[in-house]
Motif scaffolding. Structure first.
Motif, mmCIF file in Angstrom:
data_model
loop_
_atom_site.group_PDB
_atom_site.id
_atom_site.type_symbol
_atom_site.label_atom_id
_atom_site.label_comp_id
_atom_site.label_asym_id
_atom_site.label_seq_id
_atom_site.Cartn_x
_atom_site.Cartn_y
_atom_site.Cartn_z
ATOM 1 N N LEU A 38 7.750 8.093 -14.829
ATOM 2 C CA LEU A 38 7.287 6.710 -14.642
ATOM 3 C C LEU A 38 5.759 6.608 -14.574
ATOM 4 C CD1 LEU A 38 9.923 5.378 -12.083
ATOM 5 C CD2 LEU A 38 9.512 4.503 -14.379
ATOM 6 N N GLY A 39 5.080 7.737 -14.648
ATOM 7 C CA GLY A 39 3.615 7.713 -14.705
ATOM 8 C C GLY A 39 2.929 7.830 -13.352
ATOM 9 N N PHE A 40 3.708 8.129 -12.285
ATOM 10 C CA PHE A 40 3.062 8.328 -10.976
ATOM 11 C C PHE A 40 2.105 9.517 -11.063
ATOM 12 C CE2 PHE A 40 6.303 5.492 -9.499
ATOM 13 C CZ PHE A 40 5.761 4.916 -8.360
ATOM 14 N N GLN A 41 1.038 9.454 -10.270
ATOM 15 C CA GLN A 41 0.011 10.500 -10.331
ATOM 16 C C GLN A 41 0.062 11.387 -9.094
ATOM 17 O OE1 GLN A 41 -3.446 8.035 -10.948
ATOM 18 N NE2 GLN A 41 -3.208 8.160 -13.173
ATOM 19 N N ASP A 97 0.844 -1.210 0.000
ATOM 20 C CA ASP A 97 0.000 0.000 0.000
ATOM 21 C C ASP A 97 0.873 1.251 0.000
ATOM 22 O OD1 ASP A 97 -2.766 -1.123 0.449
ATOM 23 O OD2 ASP A 97 -1.702 -2.033 2.133
ATOM 24 N N VAL A 98 2.007 1.164 0.732
ATOM 25 C CA VAL A 98 2.913 2.314 0.847
ATOM 26 C C VAL A 98 4.350 1.816 0.745
ATOM 27 C CG1 VAL A 98 3.748 4.168 2.371
ATOM 28 C CG2 VAL A 98 1.314 3.568 2.382
ATOM 29 N N LEU A 99 5.185 2.560 -0.004
ATOM 30 C CA LEU A 99 6.623 2.296 -0.002
ATOM 31 C C LEU A 99 7.319 3.574 0.453
ATOM 32 C CD1 LEU A 99 8.695 0.414 -2.707
ATOM 33 C CD2 LEU A 99 9.658 2.253 -1.334
ATOM 34 N N PHE A 100 8.086 3.457 1.550
ATOM 35 C CA PHE A 100 8.781 4.609 2.132
ATOM 36 C C PHE A 100 10.284 4.422 1.944
ATOM 37 C CE2 PHE A 100 10.740 7.036 5.525
ATOM 38 C CZ PHE A 100 9.997 8.213 5.538
ATOM 39 N N ASN A 101 10.963 5.490 1.529
ATOM 40 C CA ASN A 101 12.410 5.402 1.282
ATOM 41 C C ASN A 101 13.050 6.745 1.603
ATOM 42 O OD1 ASN A 101 14.548 5.757 -1.404
ATOM 43 N ND2 ASN A 101 14.818 4.043 -0.041
ATOM 44 N N SER A 102 13.958 6.743 2.630
ATOM 45 C CA SER A 102 14.566 8.025 2.984
ATOM 46 C C SER A 102 16.081 7.966 2.946
ATOM 47 C CB SER A 102 14.082 8.498 4.358
ATOM 48 O OG SER A 102 14.415 7.594 5.373
ATOM 49 N N TYR A 103 16.663 9.003 2.355
ATOM 50 C CA TYR A 103 18.115 9.198 2.288
ATOM 51 C C TYR A 103 18.851 7.951 1.788
ATOM 52 C CZ TYR A 103 16.867 13.409 4.783
ATOM 53 O OH TYR A 103 16.297 14.600 5.136
ATOM 54 N N MET A 104 18.303 7.317 0.761
ATOM 55 C CA MET A 104 19.002 6.200 0.118
ATOM 56 C C MET A 104 19.243 6.486 -1.355
ATOM 57 S SD MET A 104 17.864 2.397 -0.817
ATOM 58 C CE MET A 104 17.487 3.008 -2.449
ATOM 59 N N LEU A 105 18.264 7.137 -2.022
ATOM 60 C CA LEU A 105 18.465 7.437 -3.450
ATOM 61 C C LEU A 105 19.624 8.405 -3.644
ATOM 62 C CD1 LEU A 105 14.821 7.794 -4.790
ATOM 63 C CD2 LEU A 105 16.383 5.871 -5.092
ATOM 64 N N ASP A 106 19.938 9.179 -2.594
ATOM 65 C CA ASP A 106 21.071 10.096 -2.735
ATOM 66 C C ASP A 106 22.424 9.363 -2.752
ATOM 67 O OD1 ASP A 106 20.624 9.676 -0.004
ATOM 68 O OD2 ASP A 106 19.957 11.722 0.357
ATOM 69 N N GLY A 133 3.858 10.430 -4.516
ATOM 70 C CA GLY A 133 2.885 10.282 -5.596
ATOM 71 C C GLY A 133 2.283 8.895 -5.530
ATOM 72 N N ASN A 134 1.266 8.662 -6.374
ATOM 73 C CA ASN A 134 0.580 7.381 -6.348
ATOM 74 C C ASN A 134 0.762 6.634 -7.665
ATOM 75 O OD1 ASN A 134 -0.912 9.201 -4.348
ATOM 76 N ND2 ASN A 134 -1.659 7.160 -3.875
ATOM 77 N N PRO A 177 -1.583 -1.055 -7.357
ATOM 78 C CA PRO A 177 -2.168 0.060 -8.099
ATOM 79 C C PRO A 177 -2.842 1.014 -7.103
ATOM 80 C CG PRO A 177 -2.696 -2.038 -9.130
ATOM 81 C CD PRO A 177 -2.028 -2.366 -7.826
ATOM 82 N N GLY A 178 -2.549 2.280 -7.218
ATOM 83 C CA GLY A 178 -3.081 3.273 -6.264
ATOM 84 C C GLY A 178 -2.192 3.442 -5.041
ATOM 85 N N GLY A 179 -1.172 2.579 -4.885
ATOM 86 C CA GLY A 179 -0.277 2.649 -3.716
ATOM 87 C C GLY A 179 0.576 3.903 -3.747
ATOM 88 N N ARG A 180 1.033 4.307 -2.560
ATOM 89 C CA ARG A 180 1.774 5.577 -2.451
ATOM 90 C C ARG A 180 3.275 5.369 -2.255
ATOM 91 N NH1 ARG A 180 -0.545 10.735 0.349
ATOM 92 N NH2 ARG A 180 -1.763 10.461 -1.543
ATOM 93 N N LEU A 181 4.041 6.107 -3.050
ATOM 94 C CA LEU A 181 5.502 6.122 -2.897
ATOM 95 C C LEU A 181 5.908 7.429 -2.239
ATOM 96 C CD1 LEU A 181 8.348 5.038 -3.503
ATOM 97 C CD2 LEU A 181 8.177 6.070 -5.769
#
Ligand SMILES: C[S@@+](CC[C@H](N)C(=O)[O-])C[C@H]1O[C@@H](n2cnc3c(N)ncnc32)[C@H](O)[C@@H]1O
Length: 224
Positions: free
Chosen positions: A197-200, A120-129, A220-221, A149-153
């Motif tokens: 990537l098409g996030f809404q 439902d949710v994917l959380f990611n902090s200070y890793m993409l950097d 985004g979702n 589908p509809g899940g939040r990043l």
């Protein structure tokens, strides 16, 4: 926007060794990031019963907050490259008697060991950097794949502001000389990647950690 991100030449082996080494003092070193992570958690809108994934959970600060929000009906999964971070977070989860609703493992964000459309949710902090620019799309495509589908990043990262004091030029210069001195983290701009990537309903907010270093919260979702 995409070409404003400098390269991050740090390999996953180096990142693993660096975060194994930093794990004992990590919470102290990153105390200025609490506000940006709290904002990230707020926009994640995690509810009871949600299935949540945190990639690169570090010492588990936000992962534990998510586990408290999902309740007994929900589940929180976590994956991180560093065995020492995993060990530290496992101990914390056990101490808080949250082991039944938390599932942790070692692994790399570039290849997630989860099926598609799970979270439902994917959380990611200070890793993409820490992830080099050509691989950002690979990692974000993995995030999109495992979300429902509809899940939040929700992404929280070091970033850049528009003012002379927040454009991070000095930081980037220091980074180019010695990335490990800055935890391997350089500023990124992720909103355009999510849109591509098409996030809404993609949104971006800036928060200043320690008053001069900007962090961005981008969320985004996945389309339904
Ligand atoms: C800067 S720390 C952030 C930790 C935590 N998310 C926080 O905000 O406090 C980066 C974390 O991501 C992990 N990491 C780095 N590269 C990774 C990758 N490719 N896949 C999974 N985890 C990674 C590191 O081991 C470390 O625990």
């Amino acid at each position: 926007m995409l070409n404003k991100i400098i390269d991050a030449p740090i390999t996953s082996q180096k990142a693993q060794r660096l975060y194994d080494f930093l794990s004992p003092f990590y919470d102290y070193l990153t105390r200025y990031e609490r506000l940006s992570k709290a904002k990230g958690l707020a926009v994640a809108e995690i509810r009871r019963g949600h299935i949540v994934l945190e990639v690169g959970f570090g010492t588990g600060q936000t992962l534990i907050a998510s586990a408290l929000k999902v309740g007994n009906e929900g589940q929180v999964y976590g994956i991180d490259l560093s065995p020492r971070m995993l060990e530290k977070t496992r101990k914390r989860v056990k101490k808080l008697a949250l082991t039944k609703r938390v599932d942790l493992q070692l692994g790399d964000a570039r290849q997630l060991p989860y099926k598609e459309n799970v979270f439902d949710v994917l959380f990611n902090s200070y890793m993409l950097d820490l992830i080099d620019t050509p691989e950002l799309t690979t990692v974000l495509t993995e995030f999109e794949r495992v979300l429902k589908p509809g899940g939040r990043l929700v992404l929280v990262n070091l970033s850049k502001g528009e003012n002379w004091y927040s454009n991070m030029k000095l930081y980037e210069w220091i980074y180019s000389k010695c990335p490990s001195l800055l935890g391997g983290c350089r500023p990124v701009l992720t909103k355009a990647f999510l849109e591509e990537l098409g996030f809404q309903k993609v949104k971006r907010e800036i928060i200043f950690a320690g008053h001069i270093i900007p962090s961005e919260i981008v969320w985004g979702n996945k389309p339904k």
